[in-house]
Design an enzyme around this catalytic site. Structure first.
Site, PDB file in Angstrom:
ATOM      1  CD  GLU A 195      63.927 -21.432  81.122  1.00  0.00           C
ATOM      2  OE1 GLU A 195      63.242 -22.434  81.388  1.00  0.00           O
ATOM      3  OE2 GLU A 195      64.552 -20.771  81.966  1.00  0.00           O
ATOM      4  NE  ARG A 202      58.899 -34.351  77.909  1.00  0.00           N
ATOM      5  CZ  ARG A 202      59.335 -33.094  78.044  1.00  0.00           C
ATOM      6  NH1 ARG A 202      58.513 -32.140  78.414  1.00  0.00           N
ATOM      7  NH2 ARG A 202      60.595 -32.802  77.861  1.00  0.00           N
ATOM      8  CE  LYS A 205      65.180 -26.566  77.295  1.00  0.00           C
ATOM      9  NZ  LYS A 205      64.667 -25.243  76.951  1.00  0.00           N
TER      10      LYS A 205
HETATM   11  P1  ATP Z   1      63.284 -29.731  78.683  1.00  0.00           P
HETATM   12  O1  ATP Z   1      62.554 -30.683  79.534  1.00  0.00           O
HETATM   13  O2  ATP Z   1      64.108 -30.370  77.634  1.00  0.00           O
HETATM   14  O3  ATP Z   1      64.057 -28.708  79.460  1.00  0.00           O
HETATM   15  P2  ATP Z   1      61.296 -27.761  78.302  1.00  0.00           P
HETATM   16  O4  ATP Z   1      59.869 -28.094  78.149  1.00  0.00           O
HETATM   17  O5  ATP Z   1      61.692 -27.184  79.601  1.00  0.00           O
HETATM   18  O6  ATP Z   1      62.145 -28.997  77.856  1.00  0.00           O
HETATM   19  P3  ATP Z   1      61.159 -25.431  76.728  1.00  0.00           P
HETATM   20  O7  ATP Z   1      62.260 -24.626  76.177  1.00  0.00           O
HETATM   21  O8  ATP Z   1      60.318 -24.857  77.786  1.00  0.00           O
HETATM   22  O9  ATP Z   1      61.795 -26.782  77.191  1.00  0.00           O
HETATM   23  O10 ATP Z   1      60.251 -25.981  75.549  1.00  0.00           O
HETATM   24  C1  ATP Z   1      59.737 -25.205  74.495  1.00  0.00           C
HETATM   25  C2  ATP Z   1      58.568 -25.923  73.909  1.00  0.00           C
HETATM   26  O11 ATP Z   1      58.954 -27.209  73.441  1.00  0.00           O
HETATM   27  C3  ATP Z   1      57.473 -26.126  74.934  1.00  0.00           C
HETATM   28  O12 ATP Z   1      56.238 -25.802  74.347  1.00  0.00           O
HETATM   29  C4  ATP Z   1      57.571 -27.591  75.256  1.00  0.00           C
HETATM   30  O13 ATP Z   1      56.327 -28.095  75.628  1.00  0.00           O
HETATM   31  C5  ATP Z   1      58.091 -28.197  73.952  1.00  0.00           C
HETATM   32  N1  ATP Z   1      58.820 -29.422  74.223  1.00  0.00           N
HETATM   33  C6  ATP Z   1      59.851 -29.587  75.072  1.00  0.00           C
HETATM   34  N2  ATP Z   1      60.240 -30.878  75.115  1.00  0.00           N
HETATM   35  C7  ATP Z   1      59.452 -31.546  74.252  1.00  0.00           C
HETATM   36  C8  ATP Z   1      59.343 -32.916  73.845  1.00  0.00           C
HETATM   37  N3  ATP Z   1      60.155 -33.860  74.335  1.00  0.00           N
HETATM   38  N4  ATP Z   1      58.401 -33.233  72.941  1.00  0.00           N
HETATM   39  C9  ATP Z   1      57.596 -32.295  72.429  1.00  0.00           C
HETATM   40  N5  ATP Z   1      57.626 -31.000  72.765  1.00  0.00           N
HETATM   41  C10 ATP Z   1      58.547 -30.615  73.675  1.00  0.00           C
HETATM   42 MG    MG Z   2      60.137 -25.548  80.053  1.00  0.00          MG
END
Ligand code: ATP
Ligand code: MG
Length: 556
Positions: free
Chosen positions: A35, A261, A271
């Protein structure tokens, strides 16, 4: 394509192997779906390496898709930063960049299809009522009074939503699934809501936006994704993912698989929280080298290969765990030990005057750029009567363990001669300002003829020809291993996470340093030129990592 023998193995790759063997799929198509609401962090790097790495190894494709359903939180700058990070990590996405918003028309069509099938309805419960009707983990929910509105009436209402006839928060389109499901996500989840927001891709075309759970699975289906890999918090949502895919006429049937994760000690991996650090200026932007973002690691001198190696070492499982910082640092240290050119920099300089060296003489010494990799060639290092050495490399008296310069004792100057300290000057506080020594002109690349072999080697730079530099020493950003567990993570920021040294002296060859390409500063650690220098021509070096693991000491 990478060498088959070096391929990682993990449960997701096992599933893919089975799917290919059984003929369920003939090619693999994955996607990385960030995102655009912040910079990517090292957790995302894990996901990138997994998704793009699979596509590479199976000769498949991996899409880069921006999951852009929250226009208020997203920004085009993040879209650009994310593309740069993925490319920098060494991956190529298939075809054009994709956006979930590319599919808003199709998604709207799927929503209409659900309404026509009696599987979605416009609900006018307010936020509090919706919460109350939803029930809890221990208590089933209740049906909304709007649940049985006819499809025709719902189509009209949904059209009004789309036409901007309802204000935000008045109503939402909900999937009609099961208010008593043990999976909360199946209790008639909202799939469309009203938002009068400008979108970075679609502008003002829409005032209704689809929810993530509805959008993601359908975007996967539209793109022909075979294996939709995400993190474990979406495990329950898989039921909703499958429900949507089963209930609308999609062109393909993607499947979702979840892995744990990445959590890394002494950092935050959300984020939203990282954004707080940036917004409140607790760090110097998303690419502050103390941040766990890919942009920060790049600025700090980490290589793409070291982050790929890190993702390989930590593996892919369904087990929640927290990785120690030393695992990450070992990856960059091994890479730079093999590859980084060497250079000399004195961070806390004191003068070294060679009394028996002619005042009008200077030499150009040829020094190897790497101790074992001859392909890295040599460079010229100027040498003359007055040099700088580290203040901590001289003592008037010391025991045998101190293998540096001591009054009356000899030491080798790296790549140059053996010198013996003869005296020193001090300031009124007793700090040594100048050390005097004599040198043996027969010791360039040779041991002294009298059979004595100096105990230590110290680094130095020529006083006249060295360059002034600023050196930034970075340390962990937080004082506790799990800052996310604190009631306020801002309270546990490490006040010593950045130490700036303004009076360092570096050898002249470093005028050619390029941003992001780390050097080993002999005996000090790995450093690279900053990629965000404000003052034209200034030499500002960021410490990538120290020479040795200091984390073991901290946690012991
Ligand atoms: P955040 O919690 O940092 O906002 P998010 O999951 O909302 O992370 P996205 O931009 O939706 O961020 O993530 C894109 C991809 O990266 C998704 O498939 C998510 O599952 C993966 N991802 C995000 N954080 C991690 C992590 N700590 N370890 C592994 N994969 C991750
Ligand atoms: Mg997300």
């Amino acid at each position: 394509m990478s060498d088959t023998e070096n391929r990682p193995t993990n449960f997701i790759r096992n599933i893919i192997d089975e799917d290919l063997a059984s003929g369920k799929h003939s090619k693999v198509q994955t996607r990385f779906p960030p995102e655009p609401n912040g910079f990517l962090h090292i957790g995302h790097a894990k996901s990138i390496c997994l998704n793009f790495g699979i596509a590479q190894d199976y000769q498949g494709l991996c899409n880069l898709r921006f999951d852009d359903t929250n226009p208020e939180k997203e920004d085009i700058d993040y879209v650009h930063a994310i593309q740069k990070d993925v490319s920098w990590l060494g991956y190529e996405w298939a075809g054009d960049i994709h956006y979930s918003s590319d599919y808003f028309d199709q998604l709207h069509g799927y929503a209409v299809e659900l309404i026509e099938k009696g599987l979605a309805y416009v609900c006018f419960l307010n936020a509090d009522e919706t919460r109350e009707y939803r029930g809890t983990l221990n208590k089933p929910g209740k049906n909304s009074p709007y649940r049985d509105t006819s499809p025709q009436e719902n189509l009209d209402l949904f059209a009004k939503m789309k036409n901007g006839e309802f204000e935000e928060g008045i109503c939402a389109l909900r999937a009609k699934i099961d208010m008593s499901s043990s999976f909360m996500c199946l209790r008639d989840p909202i799939i469309y809501r009203v938002r009068f927001a400008h979108h970075h891709q679609t502008g003002d075309k829409w005032c209704i936006y689809p929810m993530y759970d509805f959008t993601h699975c359908l975007s996967d289906a539209i793109e022909g994704i075979t294996h939709s890999i995400c993190t474990l918090e979406f495990q329950d949502n898989r039921r909703l993912y499958d429900w949507v895919i089963e209930n609308v006429s999609v062109p393909a049937t993607p499947r979702q698989y979840e892995f744990s994760r990445l959590n890394l000690e002494y950092t935050l991996m959300s984020k939203r929280k990282l954004n707080t650090l940036v917004e409140e200026k607790l760090v110097d932007g998303w690419n502050d080298p103390r941040m766990p973002t890919i942009a920060a690691f790049r600025r700090r001198g980490y290589t793409p290969g070291s982050l790929r190696e890190f993702s390989k070492r930590i593996g892919v499982t369904k087990m929640d765990n927290t990785i120690e910082m030393s695992v990450l640092e070992a990856c960059i240290r091994e890479d730079l030990n093999d590859n980084a050119p060497r250079a000399m920099a004195v961070l806390d300089p004191i003068k070294l005057v060679i009394e028996n060296y002619p005042a009008d003489k200077s030499e150009e010494l040829t020094v190897k750029n790497h101790p074992s990799d001859d392909e890295q060639g040599t460079r010229i290092v100027p040498f003359s009567k007055e040099l700088y050495i580290e203040a901590e490399d001289f003592k008037e008296e010391a025991n045998k363990k101190y293998k540096r310069l001591v009054l009356g004792k000899a030491v080798r100057l790296r790549g140059a001669y053996v010198v013996t300290a003869t005296g020193c000057d001090k300031d009124e506080d007793g700090n040594v300002t100048t050390v005097y020594c004599s040198y043996d002109d027969q010791t360039l690349g040779k041991n002294p003829t009298d059979g004595t072999k100096p105990k230590g080697v110290i680094h130095w730079v020529d006083a006249a020809k060295s360059l002034d530099a600023t050196v930034r020493l970075y340390d962990r950003l937080f004082t506790v291993p799990n800052p996310a567990a604190e009631s306020d993570f801002k309270e546990v920021i490490n006040p010593e996470s950045l130490v700036v040294i303004n009076h360092a002296k570096v050898e002249p060859a470093l005028a050619q340093a390029k941003p992001e390409l780390a050097y080993q500063f002999e005996r000090q650690g790995y450093f690279c030129l900053d990629n965000d220098i404000q003052e034209q021509g200034a030499l500002v070096f960021n410490r990538t990592v120290g020479l040795r693991d200091t984390w073991a000491k901290i946690s012991a």
